[in-house]
Design a protein around this motif. Structure first.
Motif, PDB file in Angstrom:
ATOM      1  N   TYR A 191       0.836  -1.208   0.000  1.00  0.00           N
ATOM      2  CA  TYR A 191       0.000   0.000   0.000  1.00  0.00           C
ATOM      3  C   TYR A 191       0.869   1.256   0.000  1.00  0.00           C
ATOM      4  O   TYR A 191       0.649   2.196  -0.781  1.00  0.00           O
ATOM      5  CB  TYR A 191      -0.920  -0.010   1.215  1.00  0.00           C
ATOM      6  CG  TYR A 191      -1.890   1.145   1.250  1.00  0.00           C
ATOM      7  CD1 TYR A 191      -3.123   1.060   0.601  1.00  0.00           C
ATOM      8  CD2 TYR A 191      -1.568   2.326   1.916  1.00  0.00           C
ATOM      9  CE1 TYR A 191      -4.002   2.122   0.630  1.00  0.00           C
ATOM     10  CE2 TYR A 191      -2.448   3.397   1.940  1.00  0.00           C
ATOM     11  CZ  TYR A 191      -3.673   3.291   1.296  1.00  0.00           C
ATOM     12  OH  TYR A 191      -4.542   4.349   1.312  1.00  0.00           O
ATOM     13  N   VAL A 192       1.876   1.251   0.924  1.00  0.00           N
ATOM     14  CA  VAL A 192       2.745   2.427   1.012  1.00  0.00           C
ATOM     15  C   VAL A 192       3.568   2.587  -0.270  1.00  0.00           C
ATOM     16  O   VAL A 192       3.738   3.705  -0.787  1.00  0.00           O
ATOM     17  CB  VAL A 192       3.661   2.312   2.233  1.00  0.00           C
ATOM     18  CG1 VAL A 192       4.670   3.463   2.258  1.00  0.00           C
ATOM     19  CG2 VAL A 192       2.840   2.293   3.511  1.00  0.00           C
ATOM     20  N   ALA A 193       4.069   1.475  -0.818  1.00  0.00           N
ATOM     21  CA  ALA A 193       4.874   1.549  -2.039  1.00  0.00           C
ATOM     22  C   ALA A 193       4.056   2.102  -3.205  1.00  0.00           C
ATOM     23  O   ALA A 193       4.538   2.931  -3.986  1.00  0.00           O
ATOM     24  CB  ALA A 193       5.434   0.171  -2.386  1.00  0.00           C
ATOM     25  N   LEU A 194       2.793   1.646  -3.342  1.00  0.00           N
ATOM     26  CA  LEU A 194       1.938   2.165  -4.409  1.00  0.00           C
ATOM     27  C   LEU A 194       1.659   3.655  -4.222  1.00  0.00           C
ATOM     28  O   LEU A 194       1.620   4.429  -5.184  1.00  0.00           O
ATOM     29  CB  LEU A 194       0.626   1.381  -4.463  1.00  0.00           C
ATOM     30  CG  LEU A 194       0.729  -0.073  -4.926  1.00  0.00           C
ATOM     31  CD1 LEU A 194      -0.624  -0.760  -4.834  1.00  0.00           C
ATOM     32  CD2 LEU A 194       1.250  -0.139  -6.358  1.00  0.00           C
ATOM     33  N   ASP A 195       1.469   4.067  -2.993  1.00  0.00           N
ATOM     34  CA  ASP A 195       1.225   5.482  -2.721  1.00  0.00           C
ATOM     35  C   ASP A 195       2.446   6.326  -3.091  1.00  0.00           C
ATOM     36  O   ASP A 195       2.326   7.375  -3.736  1.00  0.00           O
ATOM     37  CB  ASP A 195       0.875   5.669  -1.246  1.00  0.00           C
ATOM     38  CG  ASP A 195       0.493   7.107  -0.927  1.00  0.00           C
ATOM     39  OD1 ASP A 195      -0.679   7.465  -1.148  1.00  0.00           O
ATOM     40  OD2 ASP A 195       1.365   7.861  -0.479  1.00  0.00           O
TER      41      ASP A 195
END
Length: 614
Positions: free
Chosen positions: A24-28
């Motif tokens: 999730y954080v990487a996609l953000d």
């Protein structure tokens, strides 16, 4: 001896949570780096690489700690750190490869291969960090499957990083990626077989001093803090960007509103200015074959506003006698090699039968290389139209008035000429009654002067322009008249005059001067029946015009020809035309008058410069 193993469910669940949160954080962060430019874009790309690579390693390490074996297990610190650096580096490289918008499939596949290969390498390097009293072997088929899952998961992650826009999409993508990474790890773990060296009493390694669950929680905590900080930074940056975007949008909205207000005011001023001038406007869009008229244009043609108009309907409203002129003007304006200017004046037929004079001006707009031959093609013609009926009527009235005045003036010149001829006839009758020879010569001289003036009025009577006298024909006629008075004398009178014209105030003095000088030459230059030539010349010399009367007779060393009334008359006439007089008596007699060139102009059509009268 083969060792059987199992996984602690809580640590497996923790590894799954770390994987999903990492995704999730990487996609953000990947979305942030695509939304920025310059150095900031590369900073967010580095943060995304650290978050994704470090998170994947953290999930892998926690999942490794979840493994429970009957024999003690420890991990080599150096190899473990290498396994941490590997996913960060390869993830950064993959994100750099796929950082462009509009990602091509070839670049996406290469990035997925790099990132997936790095994850596989990280997994098996991490497995190599395990130290135990035994060995680990792998099933090649499951190893290949784990590599395939890693490449597929990495490719999907890179694809999602460029496509995801909303939080819901990001959450779904995170679950999908997390599941893929977890699947890859546990397939890789299923490929491993642990074999214990039975019978060896000595252990050559030291187990970790920290229990596995505690270490897993520590790793998860550090990872969670790092990811939370990254996510918070991304959220703050997003809010800041959104705030700036709103400010910019508000500024643009204000500027747009201000521009629209100024545009409306400009259009209103233009409309009022056009309305005040009485101009109509028109616009011919040739691409759509549509013609737009303003209300004033409709009124000029006597049509209702909004009526359908095309080029054919426009030509029908033009007077039949003017249609050819209008069509020729339009063809000239549409010619690709021309300047596109349209100018025409024509009569318009009103529906009630009335006729109105209109003047139109326009400009054609071309598209370069739009035609099949490659030359520019007219696409639009627009301009203005003005009612000039009052002006044309005034011109016609003025033209009629001028014609009447010219006719009256011609009649005046005709009557003046007739009166002068009558005066000449009376003088001739009076001269016949006088016995004194000198008196008769005086009457004859006066009669010749009057005839010279009468010839000017006769020329004005027949001239097309009463303001311009053709000096060439005038001096030729003057020479003929003087030659007729001296029939039997073998003297030629030549008139060599450049094509020049002047007004009556200049021509009259020059005619009287020529009459005096030619008459003197005929009387005094050729005694005893001598033959010769008298020349009348008029020509430009620099900024001046030179008028010359000369003969090739006996000359006058004593100045007998330049005395009395004739001399005074010539000097007075020279002053009237601002002439400088120069007399040469050697080898004949020559009188030269130099006048300002501004008193003369060139005629519309040149005349023969020389005519000889015998």
């Amino acid at each position: 001896m083969h060792v059987s193993s199992h996984h602690q469910p809580l640590l497996v669940a923790l590894s799954v949570a770390v994987a999903v949160f990492t995704a999730y954080v990487a996609l953000d962060l990947a979305g942030r780096q695509r939304a920025t430019a310059g150095a900031a874009r590369w900073a967010w790309l580095g943060a995304a690489a650290v978050a994704m690579g470090g998170g994947i390693w953290s999930m892998h390490f926690i999942a490794m700690l979840a493994l429970v074996t009957p024999v003690p297990v420890a991990y080599d610190l150096t190899i473990t750190l290498v396994s941490l650096a590997l996913p960060i580096v390869v993830t950064g490289g993959a994100l750099a490869l796929t950082a462009r918008d509009g990602l091509a499939w070839g670049r996406l596949a290469l990035g997925g291969l790099v990132m997936g290969g790095g994850i596989v390498l990280m997994h098996y390097v991490g497995m190599a960090a395990i130290t135990m009293d035994g060995v680990v072997t792998y099933d090649p088929g499951l190893v290949a499957l784990s590599a395939l899952i890693a490449v597929a998961a990495a490719t999907a992650a890179l694809r999602l990083a460029g496509a995801i826009r909303t939080r819901a999409q990001r959450a779904i993508g995170a679950v999908t990626m997390g599941a893929a990474v977890i699947g890859m790890h546990f397939v890789g773990m299923a490929a491993a077989t642990f074999t214990f060296h039975e019978g060896k009493a000595q252990r050559w390694f030291e187990a970790s001093p920290v229990e596995a669950p505690v270490l897993a929680l520590q790793v998860a905590g550090v990872t969670g803090i790092v990811l939370a900080l990254a996510l918070t930074s991304s959220a703050l940056a997003r809010r800041s960007a959104e705030r700036k975007a709103r400010e910019v949008e508000a500024t643009l909205a204000e500027e747009r509103q201000s521009s629209e207000t100024l545009l409306r005011q400009s259009e209103e001023r233009l409309r009022l200015a056009v309305q005040a001038t009485g101009l109509g406007t028109w616009d011919w869009d040739m691409a759509r074959d549509a013609i737009l008229w303003s209300e004033r244009t409709y009124a000029l043609f006597g049509l209702a506003p909004g009526s359908a108009v095309d080029y054919t309907r426009f030509l029908q409203a033009v007077h039949p006698d003017d249609r050819a002129v209008v069509e020729a003007a339009v063809r000239t304006a549409l010619a690709p090699e021309g300047d596109g200017r349209l100018e025409a004046e024509f009569r318009a037929l009103q529906p009630d039968g009335a006729v109105r004079w209109l003047s139109t001006q326009g400009q054609t707009h071309f598209e370069s290389g739009a035609s099949a031959t490659g030359e520019r093609r007219p696409v639009r013609l627009l301009g203005t139209i003005l009612d000039i009926t009052a002006r044309r009527l005034a011109e016609e009235r003025l033209r009629a008035s001028l014609q009447e005045k010219e006719m009256l003036l011609r009649e005046v010149h005709h009557r003046v000429k007739n009166n002068m001829q009558a005066i000449t006839a009376i003088l001739q009758l009076e001269a016949a009654q006088v016995a004194d020879e000198k008196a008769r010569e005086g009457f004859a001289a006066v009669g010749q002067r009057i005839q010279a003036m009468a010839r000017l009025h006769e020329q004005l009577y027949s001239a097309q322009d009463l303001r311009r006298i053709d000096l060439g024909s005038y001096f030729a006629e003057l020479g003929q008249g003087l030659a007729a008075l001296h029939v039997g004398q073998p003297v030629c009178i030549e008139a060599a005059v450049e094509p020049l014209v002047c007004d009556l105030d200049t021509a009259m003095p020059l005619g009287l001067i020529a009459n005096e000088l030619v008459t003197n030459s005929l009387k005094h230059a050729f005694p005893d029946g001598r033959s010769g030539t008298v020349r009348i010349r008029l020509f430009r010399e620099g900024d001046d015009v030179v008028f010359e009367v000369s003969d090739d007779g006996v000359g006058s060393e004593t100045g007998e020809r330049a005395k009395g009334l004739g001399k005074r008359l010539i000097e007075a006439l020279a002053q009237q035309v601002q002439a400088q007089l120069d007399i040469n008596r050697a080898g004949g007699y020559r009188s030269l008058f130099r006048m300002p060139g501004t008193r003369f102009t060139a005629p519309d059509a040149a005349v023969a410069p020389t005519e000889t009268v015998g």
